[in-house]
Write a protein that holds these residues in place. Sequence first.
Motif, PDB file in Angstrom:
ATOM      1  N   ASP A   1       0.805  -1.054  -0.011  1.00  0.00           N
ATOM      2  CA  ASP A   1       0.040  -0.028  -0.019  1.00  0.00           C
ATOM      3  C   ASP A   1       1.103   1.291   0.197  1.00  0.00           C
ATOM      4  OD1 ASP A   1      -2.067   1.721   0.286  1.00  0.00           O
ATOM      5  OD2 ASP A   1      -2.524   1.181   2.235  1.00  0.00           O
ATOM      6  N   LEU A   2       0.848   1.990  -1.107  1.00  0.00           N
ATOM      7  CA  LEU A   2       1.647   3.124  -1.310  1.00  0.00           C
ATOM      8  C   LEU A   2       0.968   4.517  -0.653  1.00  0.00           C
ATOM      9  CD1 LEU A   2       3.147   2.735  -4.972  1.00  0.00           C
ATOM     10  CD2 LEU A   2       4.195   2.218  -2.897  1.00  0.00           C
ATOM     11  N   ARG A   3      -0.122   4.399  -0.150  1.00  0.00           N
ATOM     12  CA  ARG A   3      -0.883   5.326   0.312  1.00  0.00           C
ATOM     13  C   ARG A   3       0.117   6.259   1.449  1.00  0.00           C
ATOM     14  NH1 ARG A   3      -6.569   3.270   0.821  1.00  0.00           N
ATOM     15  NH2 ARG A   3      -5.475   1.322   0.658  1.00  0.00           N
ATOM     16  N   PRO A   4       0.390   5.724   2.363  1.00  0.00           N
ATOM     17  CA  PRO A   4       1.258   6.394   3.326  1.00  0.00           C
ATOM     18  C   PRO A   4       2.289   6.871   2.921  1.00  0.00           C
ATOM     19  CG  PRO A   4       0.588   3.918   4.233  1.00  0.00           C
ATOM     20  CD  PRO A   4       0.201   4.268   2.814  1.00  0.00           C
ATOM     21  N   LEU A   5       3.034   6.437   1.807  1.00  0.00           N
ATOM     22  CA  LEU A   5       4.179   7.097   1.200  1.00  0.00           C
ATOM     23  C   LEU A   5       3.826   8.371   0.457  1.00  0.00           C
ATOM     24  CD1 LEU A   5       6.314   3.986   0.147  1.00  0.00           C
ATOM     25  CD2 LEU A   5       6.709   5.569   1.983  1.00  0.00           C
ATOM     26  N   LEU A   6       2.779   8.032  -0.506  1.00  0.00           N
ATOM     27  CA  LEU A   6       2.094   9.411  -1.014  1.00  0.00           C
ATOM     28  C   LEU A   6       1.746  10.366  -0.154  1.00  0.00           C
ATOM     29  CD1 LEU A   6       0.132   7.303  -3.857  1.00  0.00           C
ATOM     30  CD2 LEU A   6       2.335   8.565  -3.995  1.00  0.00           C
ATOM     31  N   GLN A   7       1.135  10.174   1.186  1.00  0.00           N
ATOM     32  CA  GLN A   7       0.591  10.985   1.741  1.00  0.00           C
ATOM     33  C   GLN A   7       1.678  11.908   2.538  1.00  0.00           C
ATOM     34  OE1 GLN A   7      -1.720   8.808   4.499  1.00  0.00           O
ATOM     35  NE2 GLN A   7      -3.489   8.992   3.170  1.00  0.00           N
ATOM     36  N   ARG A   8       2.977  11.469   2.514  1.00  0.00           N
ATOM     37  CA  ARG A   8       4.181  12.172   2.952  1.00  0.00           C
ATOM     38  C   ARG A   8       4.982  12.938   1.874  1.00  0.00           C
ATOM     39  NH1 ARG A   8       7.257   7.084   5.719  1.00  0.00           N
ATOM     40  NH2 ARG A   8       9.083   8.663   5.143  1.00  0.00           N
ATOM     41  N   ALA A   9       4.604  12.576   0.627  1.00  0.00           N
ATOM     42  CA  ALA A   9       5.246  13.280  -0.465  1.00  0.00           C
ATOM     43  C   ALA A   9       4.735  14.509  -0.729  1.00  0.00           C
ATOM     44  CB  ALA A   9       5.210  12.564  -1.785  1.00  0.00           C
ATOM     45  N   GLU A  10       5.363  15.234  -1.588  1.00  0.00           N
ATOM     46  CA  GLU A  10       4.955  16.750  -1.816  1.00  0.00           C
ATOM     47  C   GLU A  10       4.760  16.885  -3.614  1.00  0.00           C
ATOM     48  OE1 GLU A  10       6.645  20.138  -0.073  1.00  0.00           O
ATOM     49  OE2 GLU A  10       6.986  19.128   2.101  1.00  0.00           O
ATOM     50  N   ILE A  11       5.554  16.078  -4.014  1.00  0.00           N
ATOM     51  CA  ILE A  11       5.356  15.915  -5.491  1.00  0.00           C
ATOM     52  C   ILE A  11       5.468  14.627  -6.121  1.00  0.00           C
ATOM     53  CG2 ILE A  11       6.818  16.748  -7.573  1.00  0.00           C
ATOM     54  CD1 ILE A  11       7.993  18.978  -5.882  1.00  0.00           C
ATOM     55  N   TYR A  12       4.916  14.097  -7.190  1.00  0.00           N
ATOM     56  CA  TYR A  12       5.318  12.957  -7.550  1.00  0.00           C
ATOM     57  C   TYR A  12       5.942  13.384  -9.039  1.00  0.00           C
ATOM     58  CZ  TYR A  12       4.477   8.474  -9.836  1.00  0.00           C
ATOM     59  OH  TYR A  12       4.919   7.101 -10.312  1.00  0.00           O
ATOM     60  N   VAL A  13       6.975  12.475  -9.417  1.00  0.00           N
ATOM     61  CA  VAL A  13       7.785  12.587 -10.640  1.00  0.00           C
ATOM     62  C   VAL A  13       7.841  11.275 -11.102  1.00  0.00           C
ATOM     63  CG1 VAL A  13       9.796  13.260 -11.772  1.00  0.00           C
ATOM     64  CG2 VAL A  13       9.015  14.398  -9.495  1.00  0.00           C
ATOM     65  N   GLN A  14       7.308  11.431 -12.245  1.00  0.00           N
ATOM     66  CA  GLN A  14       7.301  10.048 -13.115  1.00  0.00           C
ATOM     67  C   GLN A  14       8.129  10.119 -14.817  1.00  0.00           C
ATOM     68  OE1 GLN A  14       3.899   7.661 -13.106  1.00  0.00           O
ATOM     69  NE2 GLN A  14       4.315   6.537 -14.840  1.00  0.00           N
ATOM     70  N   PRO A  15       9.436  10.038 -14.775  1.00  0.00           N
ATOM     71  CA  PRO A  15      10.011  10.410 -15.834  1.00  0.00           C
ATOM     72  C   PRO A  15      10.143   9.189 -17.002  1.00  0.00           C
ATOM     73  CG  PRO A  15      11.494   9.981 -14.085  1.00  0.00           C
ATOM     74  CD  PRO A  15      10.112   9.730 -13.612  1.00  0.00           C
ATOM     75  N   SER A  16       9.017   8.630 -17.316  1.00  0.00           N
ATOM     76  CA  SER A  16       8.966   7.415 -18.267  1.00  0.00           C
ATOM     77  C   SER A  16       9.328   7.856 -19.615  1.00  0.00           C
ATOM     78  CB  SER A  16       7.330   6.889 -18.250  1.00  0.00           C
ATOM     79  OG  SER A  16       7.170   6.669 -16.938  1.00  0.00           O
ATOM     80  N   ARG A  17      10.110   6.832 -20.245  1.00  0.00           N
ATOM     81  CA  ARG A  17      10.215   6.904 -21.718  1.00  0.00           C
ATOM     82  C   ARG A  17       9.186   6.320 -22.400  1.00  0.00           C
ATOM     83  NH1 ARG A  17      15.185   8.861 -23.078  1.00  0.00           N
ATOM     84  NH2 ARG A  17      17.021   8.885 -21.470  1.00  0.00           N
ATOM     85  N   ARG A  18       8.566   5.346 -21.660  1.00  0.00           N
ATOM     86  CA  ARG A  18       7.196   4.635 -22.316  1.00  0.00           C
ATOM     87  C   ARG A  18       6.400   4.581 -21.219  1.00  0.00           C
ATOM     88  NH1 ARG A  18       9.545  -0.547 -24.753  1.00  0.00           N
ATOM     89  NH2 ARG A  18      11.087  -0.235 -23.089  1.00  0.00           N
ATOM     90  N   GLU A  19       5.258   4.671 -21.507  1.00  0.00           N
ATOM     91  CA  GLU A  19       3.940   4.536 -20.511  1.00  0.00           C
ATOM     92  C   GLU A  19       2.697   4.069 -21.001  1.00  0.00           C
ATOM     93  OE1 GLU A  19       2.885   3.711 -16.963  1.00  0.00           O
ATOM     94  OE2 GLU A  19       4.653   4.851 -17.087  1.00  0.00           O
ATOM     95  N   ALA A  20       1.982   2.997 -20.733  1.00  0.00           N
ATOM     96  CA  ALA A  20       0.547   2.635 -21.285  1.00  0.00           C
ATOM     97  C   ALA A  20      -0.491   3.677 -20.721  1.00  0.00           C
ATOM     98  CB  ALA A  20       0.329   1.278 -20.844  1.00  0.00           C
ATOM     99  N   PHE A  21      -0.821   3.405 -19.419  1.00  0.00           N
ATOM    100  CA  PHE A  21      -1.904   4.483 -18.759  1.00  0.00           C
ATOM    101  C   PHE A  21      -1.217   5.410 -17.965  1.00  0.00           C
ATOM    102  CE2 PHE A  21      -5.014   5.021 -15.567  1.00  0.00           C
ATOM    103  CZ  PHE A  21      -5.735   6.010 -16.123  1.00  0.00           C
ATOM    104  N   GLY A  22      -0.580   5.073 -17.094  1.00  0.00           N
ATOM    105  CA  GLY A  22      -0.109   5.634 -15.810  1.00  0.00           C
ATOM    106  C   GLY A  22      -0.764   5.696 -14.639  1.00  0.00           C
ATOM    107  N   LEU A  23      -1.015   4.329 -14.252  1.00  0.00           N
ATOM    108  CA  LEU A  23      -1.671   4.353 -13.038  1.00  0.00           C
ATOM    109  C   LEU A  23      -1.075   4.936 -11.745  1.00  0.00           C
ATOM    110  CD1 LEU A  23      -4.207   2.812 -11.698  1.00  0.00           C
ATOM    111  CD2 LEU A  23      -2.845   0.897 -11.389  1.00  0.00           C
ATOM    112  N   ALA A  24       0.205   4.881 -11.715  1.00  0.00           N
ATOM    113  CA  ALA A  24       1.234   5.110 -10.713  1.00  0.00           C
ATOM    114  C   ALA A  24       0.902   6.799 -10.560  1.00  0.00           C
ATOM    115  CB  ALA A  24       2.450   5.037 -10.856  1.00  0.00           C
TER     116      ALA A  24
END
Length: 113
Positions: A1-24
């Motif tokens: 469960d990533l929710r506790p980690l996401l709640q502590r974050a201030e920014i989310y960064v996803q530097p993908s080169r390929r991505e289908a949908f982007g669920l994260a």
Amino acid sequence: DLRPLLQRAEIYVQPSRREAFGLAALEAMQAGLPVIASAVGGLPELVVDGATGRLVPPGDVDALATAMAVLINDPELRRTWGTAARQRAEQHYGVEQFCTAIRDLYASAGGRK
């Protein structure tokens, strides 16, 4: 469960080169985080550049670093984009929208032979 980690974050960064949908990225948006992501795959459909986060060209390290620096140094912008990200996730990708889409899919498939 990533929710506790996401709640502590201030920014989310996803530097993908390929991505289908982007669920994260969607999960981060649901947690109220502004998203910095590469403009690949489904990420441009999720992230509204300049409203819920920033889209950068894939592989452009300078653009990625600049986008991160802007959000790191501007707490009000982080809050504004994070709030908008949560609202977008709820309005467009919530359980109700998912159920409606599945129902419509089954209804359209039911009419086929």
